[in-house]
Design a protein around this motif. Structure first.
Motif, mmCIF file in Angstrom:
data_model
loop_
_atom_site.group_PDB
_atom_site.id
_atom_site.type_symbol
_atom_site.label_atom_id
_atom_site.label_comp_id
_atom_site.label_asym_id
_atom_site.label_seq_id
_atom_site.Cartn_x
_atom_site.Cartn_y
_atom_site.Cartn_z
ATOM 1 N N ASP A 1 15.229 -5.251 -2.504
ATOM 2 C CA ASP A 1 13.772 -5.336 -2.540
ATOM 3 C C ASP A 1 13.182 -4.859 -1.225
ATOM 4 O O ASP A 1 12.257 -4.051 -1.186
ATOM 5 C CB ASP A 1 13.368 -6.782 -2.835
ATOM 6 N N THR B 1 10.850 -1.496 -0.439
ATOM 7 C CA THR B 1 9.557 -1.571 0.237
ATOM 8 C C THR B 1 9.532 -0.637 1.443
ATOM 9 O O THR B 1 8.583 0.136 1.652
ATOM 10 C CB THR B 1 9.288 -3.016 0.698
ATOM 11 N N ASN C 1 4.753 -7.381 -4.190
ATOM 12 C CA ASN C 1 5.819 -7.947 -3.364
ATOM 13 C C ASN C 1 5.926 -9.457 -3.505
ATOM 14 O O ASN C 1 7.033 -9.975 -3.670
ATOM 15 C CB ASN C 1 5.634 -7.542 -1.908
HETATM 16 NA NA NA Z 1 8.852 -4.193 -3.617
#
Ligand code: NA
Ligand code: NA
Lengths: 629, 495, 238, 118, 133, 177, 84
Positions: free
Chosen positions: G36, G40, E82
């Protein structure tokens, strides 16, 4: 026996192929002539068999692609085949002189096979196949000489072929039969049971009318014929016009044989005639009148005879359309006479063109002295065509006329009469403009036609005279043909005797024609005329030009003579009608089709993939609406 | 030999395609020779399968993994498949030879791989007995076709490929929805099993499913108006590939369509779909013929002609009669031969004289007489002139069409055929009677193939009996579904 | 204006089509047990194939032909992309190098992702994985290398050969089945050799499924990487 | 004519298919059309999966206490795997084609990509 | 229901709350840079909570420890990736020319890029600055 | 920064990969272990050149200890960061004062720099915008006065680094240094 | 036990908000950030679902998803940065 039909059928084709492959001058021609002679000889040999087995004719069968193919040599078939092979032989002799390449031999002989095959076929598969072979070969003959005319012929032929195919398919779908006998039986039953609907029957009739009409050059499908006949080897045209176009006429007879009862049941009578036959008669009559008028107006001898041919085949259609035994007899006789006199005409034309290289009236004159034999031949042809006794042409026309009168068809009879008058008008012009009068200086060296060509002419000239003087020879045989046809119509074995009399005398219910008497009178008359010509006062020779202006002042562009614009006043009188040309109509139709093609192509395949996706969506939408509603 | 070895028909092209990267280093000639070799072997196998099926009269059922249908996927190589797999192989073999001369654009190894896989895809489509497996093979075929269409890497080639992809993509998506519906309604994917259960399917699901499946296949089968991709793809693809498209790729789609139509004949709405296909097929013929009429590019013209013939085949196959299907199959075979010849010769002219515009064909009779002659024979055959092979199948189709009561369609088709006759005549005329030029040495191998195909056309045209007997069996294979079901060794599944 | 019309027509069309599709789908209600062959698979999958994952058993074993086709489709895509984007000389299109964060991150992640991809395809008969997701995962590792390094290129010849060999191996495994068991794609490991019968539910089971999935994994991995490679390059002048 | 009652999953799947179709029908940009095609494919795949779902049952992986009676239909899932790969393959090829088109035509507007027509 | 499960569930609750927070930041922050500031951190921590929490919860519910291990693997993967993707995204945003929020107070990176782009100019600029001091 | 021997690097990669395998399978089944070992050996052979430069030296006890210790330290920082986020996001006035600042690091190895960058990204108010050699450019959501008021570049870097990089560097220096 | 509803609700809201950002933009990186975050969150959701169905095998799916999503985001980011 069976093999003889096959031999007769395929000898010309094989000879043509051999001539094409070997392609050595002399051998080529020999093979061709032999190939043309063999069917004729075989037909002559088979004559007695055919006549003796009237109701059980020689048959030949084989299987192709799951189809049973049958050839039959009944009196009807023999008659047409014999006429065709007679013209075929004459053509072969003519071609020795006029055609100098293997291409012509190949396709001429191929069409010979095709024509014979059409006449001998007794089922629709072989009929169609050989019909196409004949069409293809004749098309190739035109193609070699004139692209535009060949295209016209091609398109109309293809339309005719596909019309026939569709008609055959419809018949097959309804009867499950392709053999003529089977179809005949099935149609007979169907007429009673009523299995095939009215519209289907009429559709089949119309399709056959189109198919056969194209080949016969019947109005308004005749537009290919003037070009195709004139833009060709004229020896071949003798066969093209004399024999090949008869296939169309034969088709109309076939129509009677196969489905007369059915057509009668469906279409009924019209003022005492069979309606469908009446239509055929009228097509014939219109063809006669239109073609004869147009023939009169031509300035080119090939064109003249082309239109003349169309008109003469019109007589045959007209005769068949009368629908009586008398009509059939007249039509059948005219098949023979037209074949011999028009074949002869074309060979004469071939000789003239071969020796002078000219085709237009204005370029001719005084050829009688230079080509005396050819002139004599042409005189026979002219007399026969114009229907002057004692030539074959008179006998047949007389029969047709009698038939029309008997059948109470005065208008149709009028058409015959008008046609004859017009025919007289154009043959007189031909006779004078070509053979008499002043000879243009460039024709001084013209020679007599070569021997083979003269032989070809003789082959056709002799029957003109023989069958003219002794028409009974023909009518006797025609009675056998009619008997066979009656048998085919109703399975009755009765000897028909429509035209009685002796060899020299024809007797019909309404009249008698004694050819011998007429001949004798003619001989006497000619003798008197000859004496007057020889011993009479010498006439002053005057120039033939500028003698006839129909009351108009003489100008450069209004300059009428027998060699130029002779019938222009007639053209002016017919101006209104001449505007309507089917030729132009078809050309415009073709233009519209091409424009439509472009519009469709550019519009539908417009290159935009999104539009294409829309097509898919629309089909989905249709499916959806179909499902939803 | 064990019938299961018929699976080599699938295995061989696959393993051979996978092998190409390992020999690409040997150069162009080696790769091309390899391609010819493999297609020859494939022809051998197909020939063996063909003789096996036709001599025993029984289909070969290849059961992948040894699982009986419907648990496993089976190949059903009946009379139709045996015949057509052979045609696929033979045409591929010829086109492999042609490729040697015709394809020079790099990367040649990729070309060889795609070539083999196109052959594989069509073979699989024809052979499979499973509806989803059909989808897979259809995608193999069409994706290969997309790639090969664009192979020349010109803007036009990419454009054609893009159109093909978009339309093919929509078609295959809806096809898959159809498969999903059919699967949902029957619980099985095996064609024989589906045929058994078709009558018990939920009516709406069956109707929609059938319609969608046919829709999807109709895109591949080039039915109007779903065929807009086709002329572009035919024109842009390398010449041998165009021949393959026309000779067997579209046929595979047609066959699949026919197979599914008859498999689902007990489904709701069946006769409606038949009527729709007939209507579309008739329009296909008419529109395509008119589109070809004034076409200046001969390759594209023949492409349109191919589409119209395909429409005729679809028409025959959708008639719903034994006679119609046999006629359709007959036409498929004849058309494969004729179009292989036409695209071969036109393509050869294209690479020799620098294009396939009609101007390039002027004087061809003098410049390349052999090519011109064979091209003429092919053209005459395409028009349906008697004594050439297509005549017989065309007649059979027309007879069957009228017999089935579609006289008006037949009339329209015949009317359009007049147009076809005209444009082929124009081509023949241009070759023989227009223009002049230097004599060009003609390639021997291509000449031999062309002569072989032309001879085949004439031989079948003169003596069609044996082929007709053969295609009747093949037609029977498609039409007689009860027979089909009885040959699939279905095992009992479910409660 | 035209556009508005087009949009409206499109909307109307898709609504009607949608309504029709919905009608059809109403015939196969959601959530109902519509299985026929499906039941057979569920009941026999373990004993017949040695796989726990029925989907995998179907994919590789019962419907192996589909999967062979599927592998072929991907092979076609890779070949096709290679053919279409082929130029005499080509170079990577990227102009800026990734930062040290990206490059180092990718370097560290690369073995992990490859490892995980392998894990996915080798456990295909036990978990929802298989050769395709496994191969795709491995290809992602290569994609990341391409993303991070502007001059990175896969070893082309090696990958192409690997791709070919893997494809051939698949067919060969099928042909061995033909030779041993009499059927193409016959699972000889499970049905003839009975190898791993006692390991049901453990790694060394599933007949030839892990073997084929390994082959597929390698093939898919190399193929997708090859496609990525082709897409990320452009023609350069000589 | 009554509205057919279908589940929300079917509805979603069909919607995706139709949105994709809509995109193909109205978008001018080739890339958008290709994306629309992908959306369509996704919808189809979703539909396939939904067809095989059985209420209250689990993934057909017969471990962790799931037996044959507790599993959903495995076939559509197997099919979807294939369908997805096919979709990926088509997309990859379509992209390559689009790249060539852009290189040769300098545009991705499908109204300008029509050299082949008629 | 045991303590482990309770702990796990609590972690899941916290995790999902941070998910919510992350998305909220995405909405409320004024530009892409500040959105990244708030959302990346919360989403990562949220994932950590959800994943580890799920693992614990599963173990607490009597499922095997493998649950915890596997969930943790995923958590670690996200923890590693991330920030990398956040970094790649912010760099992309900056390099693709998206300006900093108008309220931003300093931009050292621009100076750095400009200096790098023209080394000579940077040299003279820095000397000039030096001169001013 | 000297490169370790290939054997060392390979073994280190093998060990890490096998550990990853263990985590992925979460199983001690001998079959899994056997296969995992084989697979690790293969993958390690392919990937070790890019995976590590220092090899087994990474497993020095001190480094491992620091690494383990770093985990709670970092997690704590991260939780703080999130509370900070929560504050800024939920605060009605959205208290932000962003800017891009410049720091320097003492770390030399790439893995060290990566860890530092990631740590910065996940902790209060900072995201690594770019790393160029030793220079870190950080997007800061609340640039403090002390950094803003810096007179010179050096001072700016010093104060920013003090706030941002230093807290992590003391661990990372040992682990990766 | 609070019940899965609460988590799902929070996740749903978060997803919707991200979706909003994805739709609205205004810049491409804005949308990418939204993606993104969504990926997640989805990873977490998948793990939660695994527990809900009590199928550990789904965890593998989640990890595959996370890897593919990471690759995708990086690719897009690099594309934005100045081409691939
Ligand atoms: Na991600
Ligand atoms: Na993130």
């Amino acid at each position: 026996m069976m093999n003889e039909i096959a031999v007769m059928l395929f000898t010309p084709l094989i000879a043509g192929i051999l001539a094409w492959i070997i392609n050595v001058k002399g051998i080529r021609e020999t093979i061709g002539v032999l190939g043309a002679l063999v069917p004729f000889a075989l037909l002559v040999k088979e004559y007695s068999t055919v006549v003796n087995n009237l109701y059980n004719p020689p048959t030949y069968q084989l299987t192709v692609s799951g189809f049973n193919i049958t050839f039959k040599l009944g009196t009807l078939n023999w008659y047409f085949a014999a006429v065709a092979s007679l013209v075929g032989v004459a053509m072969a002799f003519g071609m020795i002189s006029t055609s100098r390449n293997s291409y012509d031999w190949l396709f001429a002989m191929m069409s010979y096979t095709g024509v014979l095959g059409v006449f001998l076929s007794w089922d629709f598969v072989s009929f169609f196949l050989l019909w196409e072979l004949m069409t293809f070969a004749s098309f190739m003959m035109v193609l070699k000489r004139n692209r535009h005319e060949s295209l016209k012929y091609f398109v109309l032929s293809v339309i005719g072929a596909y019309a026939m195919l569709l008609a055959i398919a419809l018949i097959y779908a309804k009867t499950g039969a392709l053999n003529f006998d089977d179809i005949r039986h099935a149609m007979y039953l169907d007429a009673i049971m009523g299995g095939m609907s009215k519209s289907e029957t009429i559709l089949i009739f119309a399709l056959f009318l189109t198919a056969f009409g194209v080949k016969a050059g019947a109005w308004p499908l005749h537009v290919w014929a003037p070009g195709a006949y004139s833009e060709n080897d004229q020896s071949y045209t003798a066969f093209f016009s004399g024999a090949l176009s008869k296939a169309g006429a034969y088709g109309f007879l076939l129509l009677y044989i196969l489905m007369m009862v059915k057509l009668y049941y469906v279409m009924g009578p019209f003022h005492g005639h069979l309606t469908f036959a009446y239509i055929i008669a009228w097509i014939g009559a219109i063809t006669v009148v239109v073609a004869s008028f147009l023939a009169v107006l031509q300035e080119d001898i090939r064109k003249l005879f082309a239109y003349s041919s169309i008109g003469q085949v019109g007589y045959i259609l007209l005769a068949f359309g009368v629908g009586t035994w008398m009509g059939f007899a007249g039509g059948l006789f005219h098949v023979l006479s037209h074949a011999v006199f028009k074949g002869l005409f074309w060979l004469v034309t071939a000789a003239i063109i071969l020796q002078t290289g000219k085709t237009r009236f204005e370029d001719f004159g005084g050829l009688a002295e230079k080509m005396p034999i050819t002139f004599a031949m042409s005189l026979i042809a002219v007399l026969s065509l114009a229907g002057i006794p004692p030539m074959a042409g008179f006998a047949s026309k007389w029969l047709i006329y009698e038939a029309a009168i008997q059948a109470h068809m005065p208008l149709v009879a009028g058409a015959i009469f008008l046609g004859s008058a017009l025919a007289f008008a154009y043959v007189v012009r031909f006779l004078y403009a070509v053979w008499f009068g002043q000879r243009p200086s460039d024709l001084e060296d013209v020679q007599e036609a070569p021997l083979p060509l003269l032989i070809g002419m003789a082959i056709l000239a002799i029957p003109n005279v023989v069958f003219g003087v002794a028409p009974g020879l023909v009518t006797k045989y025609i009675n056998k043909v009619l008997s066979y046809m009656l048998f085919l119509f109703g399975e009755r074995k009765v000897d028909v005797s429509i035209v009685t009399g002796s060899y020299y005398k024809l007797v019909t219910p309404t009249g008698t024609y004694n050819a011998l008497t007429v001949t004798l009178m003619l001989v006497v008359g000619l003798a008197i005329a000859g004496l007057i010509y020889i011993y009479g006062a010498k006439a002053r020779r005057i120039p033939v030009t500028n003698t006839y202006q129909s009351g108009n002042p003489v100008t450069e562009d209004y300059n009428l003579s027998i060699r130029r614009n002779f019938y222009r006043p007639l053209a002016e009188a017919l101006e209104f009608w001449l505007k309507y040309s089917f030729d132009r109509f078809y050309e415009r139709l073709a233009g519209i089709a091409e424009d439509f093609a472009d519009w469709l192509r550019e519009g539908f395949y417009n290159g935009n993939v999104q539009a294409y996706s829309w097509y898919l969506a629309i089909v989905l939408l249709i499916l959806a609406l179909w499902g939803v509603l | 030999m064990n019938g299961q070895y018929a699976s080599l028909l699938i295995a061989l092209p696959l393993i051979s395609a996978f092998f190409v990267p390992l020999i690409k280093g040997l150069g162009r000639k080696a790769v091309m020779g390899y391609l010819v070799l493999i297609t020859a072997i494939q022809t051998g196998i197909a020939g063996w399968v063909f003789s096996e099926v036709y001599s025993t009269g029984k289909p070969i059922i290849v059961m992948a993994g040894g699982w009986k249908p419907p648990v496993g996927i089976n190949l059903y190589i009946g009379h139709f498949a045996a015949l057509f797999v052979l045609i696929v192989a033979i045409v591929s073999f010829f086109m492999a030879i042609f490729s040697y001369k015709a394809v020079t654009v790099e990367p040649i190894d990729k070309y060889a791989m795609l070539f083999l896989l196109l052959m594989l895809g069509a073979t699989g489509m024809i052979a499979t007995g499973d509806i989803f497996n059909l989808f897979v093979f259809m995608e193999i075929t069409s994706i290969t076709a997309y790639a090969l269409t664009a192979y020349n890497k010109t803007g036009e080639a990419a454009e054609a490929s893009m159109k093909y992809i978009v339309l093919g993509g929509i078609g295959s998506s809806f096809f898959l929805i159809g498969v999903a519906l059919i699967y949902g309604a029957t619980g099985t994917l095996n064609m024989g099993h589906i045929a058994q259960l078709a009558g018990t399917m939920n009516a709406t699901a069956a109707q929609v499913g059938l319609a969608l499946v046919i829709f999807g296949l109709a895109v591949e089968a080039e039915l109007f108006p779903l065929n807009a991709w086709a002329p572009d793809a035919y024109q842009a693809a390398p010449h041998p590939i165009t021949a393959m498209f026309s000779a067997f790729v579209v046929k595979a789609g047609l066959y699949a369509m026919a197979r599914l139509i008859y498999i689902l004949q007990n489904a709701n709405g069946w006769s409606d779909i038949l009527k729709l296909v007939i209507a579309l097929a008739t329009l296909t013929v008419v529109v395509a013929e008119f589109s070809a009429l004034r076409q200046r590019d001969v390759k594209r013209m023949i492409a349109y002609s191919s589409i119209s013939q395909v429409g005729m085949i679809a028409f025959a196959l959708a008639l719903g009669t034994q006679a119609g299907i046999s006629a359709g199959v007959f036409h498929m075979v004849n058309h494969a031969i004729v179009k292989a010849l036409l695209f071969l010769t036109v393509g050869y002219v294209g690479i020799t004289l620098g294009g396939t515009k009609i101007e390039n064909f002027a004087g061809l009779g003098k410049r390349m007489p052999l090519t011109a002659l064979t091209l003429t024979i092919g053209s005459l055959a395409a028009v349906g002139i008697p004594l050439f092979n297509i005549f017989w199948s065309k007649v059979r189709i027309l007879l069957a069409g009228v017999e089935a009561g579609y006289s008006w369609s037949v009339a329209l088709i015949l009317g359009a055929s007049v147009v076809e006759a005209v444009y082929y005549l124009r081509l023949i005329h241009t070759m023989w009677f227009v223009g002049n030029g230097e004599r060009i040495r003609e390639n021997f191998a291509i000449g031999v193939i062309a002569i072989f195909l032309a001879a085949l056309i004439v031989v079948i045209g003169i003596y069609p009996n044996d082929l007709w007997t053969l295609v009747q069996k093949a037609g029977q294979d498609i039409f007689n579904v009860a027979n089909y079901i009885s040959h699939v060794p279905l095992m009992g599944v479910g409660s | 204006m035209v556009s508005l019309l087009k949009r409206s027509l499109a909307i109307i069309s898709i609504l009607i089509i949608g309504y029709w599709l919905a009608q059809g789908l109403a015939g196969v209600p959601f959530g109902q047990d519509k299985m026929l062959v499906g039941h057979y698979y569920l009941q026999h999958v373990k004993e017949q194939t040695g796989a726990v994952n029925a989907v995998t058993a179907i994919v590789v074993n019962y419907r192996g032909f589909d999967t062979l086709g599927e592998v072929t489709v991907l092979f076609i895509a890779s070949t096709g992309v290679g053919a279409l984007l082929w130029r005499k000389k080509r170079e990577r299109t990227a102009k800026t190098e990734g930062s040290v964060v990206l490059t180092t991150g990718v370097e560290l992640l690369f073995p992990f992702i490859v490892m995980f991809g392998s894990y996915i395809f080798i456990h295909g008969h036990l978990t929802p994985g298989g050769g395709f997701p496994g191969g795709a995962t491995i290809a992602t590792a290569f994609l990341l290398l391409y993303m991070a390094f502007i001059s990175y290129e896969i070893p082309h010849r090696l990958f192409e050969n690997l791709e070919g060999i893997a494809g051939m191996s698949y067919v060969l495994v099928g042909l061995i089945g033909l030779a041993i068991g009499g059927y193409f794609l016959f699972d000889w490991i499970w049905q003839t050799w009975h190898w791993g019968t006692s390991n049901l539910g453990r790694l060394f089971s599933g007949g030839f499924i892990p073997v084929i999935y390994t082959i597929i994994g390698i093939k898919v991995g190399t193929e997708l990487s090859g496609i990525v490679d082709n897409m990320l390059k452009e023609e350069v002048g000589e | 004519m009554s509205l057919p009652s279908i589940s929300v999953y079917y509805f979603g799947a069909i919607s995706l298919v139709l949105i994709g179709l809509y995109g193909v029908l109205v978008k001018k940009n080739l890339m958008k059309i290709l994306i629309s095609l992908s959306i369509m494919e996704t919808g189809v795949n979703l539909l396939l999966i939904s067809i095989g779902y059985v209420s209250g049952k689990s993934a057909p992986i017969l471990s962790e206490g799931i037996g044959p009676a507790q599993a959903v239909d495995p076939i559509p899932q197997a099919l979807v795997l294939t369908a997805i790969v096919i979709g990926v393959a088509t997309t990859a090829l379509a992209l390559s084609t689009a790249m060539i088109i852009y290189e040769k035509y300098g545009t991705l507007n499908i109204e300008e990509i029509r050299r082949l027509r008629g | 229901m045991n303590a482990l499960a309770a702990l796990g569930e609590a972690l899941v609750l916290i995790g999902t709350f941070f998910y919510f927070l992350s998305a909220l930041g995405l909405i409320r922050m004024p530009d892409v840079y500040n959105r990244m500031q708030t959302s990346t951190k919360s989403a990562t921590l949220g994932s950590l909570g959800v994943l580890v929490g799920t693992g614990l919860w599963a173990v607490g519910d009597g499922l095997s420890w493998a649950w915890f291990v596997k969930a943790t693997v995923i958590a670690v993967f996200l923890l590693l990736t991330n920030p990398i993707s956040a970094h790649a995204l912010i760099r992309a945003a900056y390099k693709s020319g998206i300006p900093l929020w108008q309220g931003s107070v300093v931009d050292k990176y621009r100076e750095h890029i400009e200096a790098k782009a023209s080394p000579g100019a940077a040299e003279s600029e820095s000397t000039e600055e030096g001169g001013e001091e | 920064m000297e490169e370790a021997s290939n054997v060392s690097r390979y073994l280190y990669t093998l060990i890490v990969l096998f550990l990853i395998w263990l985590a992925l399978t979460a199983s001690l089944d001998p079959q899994e272990l056997t296969f995992g070992l084989i697979l690790s050996a293969i993958v390690a052979a392919i990937t070790y050149p890019i995976f590590t430069t220092r090899g087994l030296a990474n497993l020095h006890p001190k480094r491992v200890t620091y690494a383990i210790a770093y985990v709670p330290y970092f997690l704590w920082a991260m939780i703080m960061a999130n509370l900070d986020v929560a504050y800024r996001v939920l605060h009605p006035k959205k208290p932000i004062r962003p800017g891009v600042v410049h720091c320097k690091t003492v770390l030399k190895t790439n893995p060290g720099k990566l860890s530092l960058a990631n740590s910065i990204t996940l902790t209060p108010g900072t995201i690594t915008l770019d790393v160029d050699g030793d220079d870190y450019f950080i997007h800061w959501i609340w640039v403090p006065d002390e950094v803003l008021s810096a007179k010179s570049e050096e001072e700016h870097v010093e104060r920013a680094s003090e706030n941002i990089t230093r807290p992590f560097e003391k661990f990372l220096k040992v682990i990766f240094g | 036990m609070i019940g899965i509803g609460v988590y799902l609700a929070l996740i749903a809201i978060a997803t919707l908000l991200s979706m909003y950002r994805f739709m609205v933009g205004p810049t491409t990186p804005d949308r990418l950030v939204a993606v993104d975050i969504m990926t997640t969150i989805t990873t977490g959701l998948m793990v939660l679902f695994a527990l809900y169905y009590r199928r550990m095998i789904f965890l593998d799916v989640a990890l595959v998803y996370a890897i593919l999503a990471f690759g995708g985001v990086i690719a897009f980011a690099r594309y934005m940065e100045g081409g691939l």
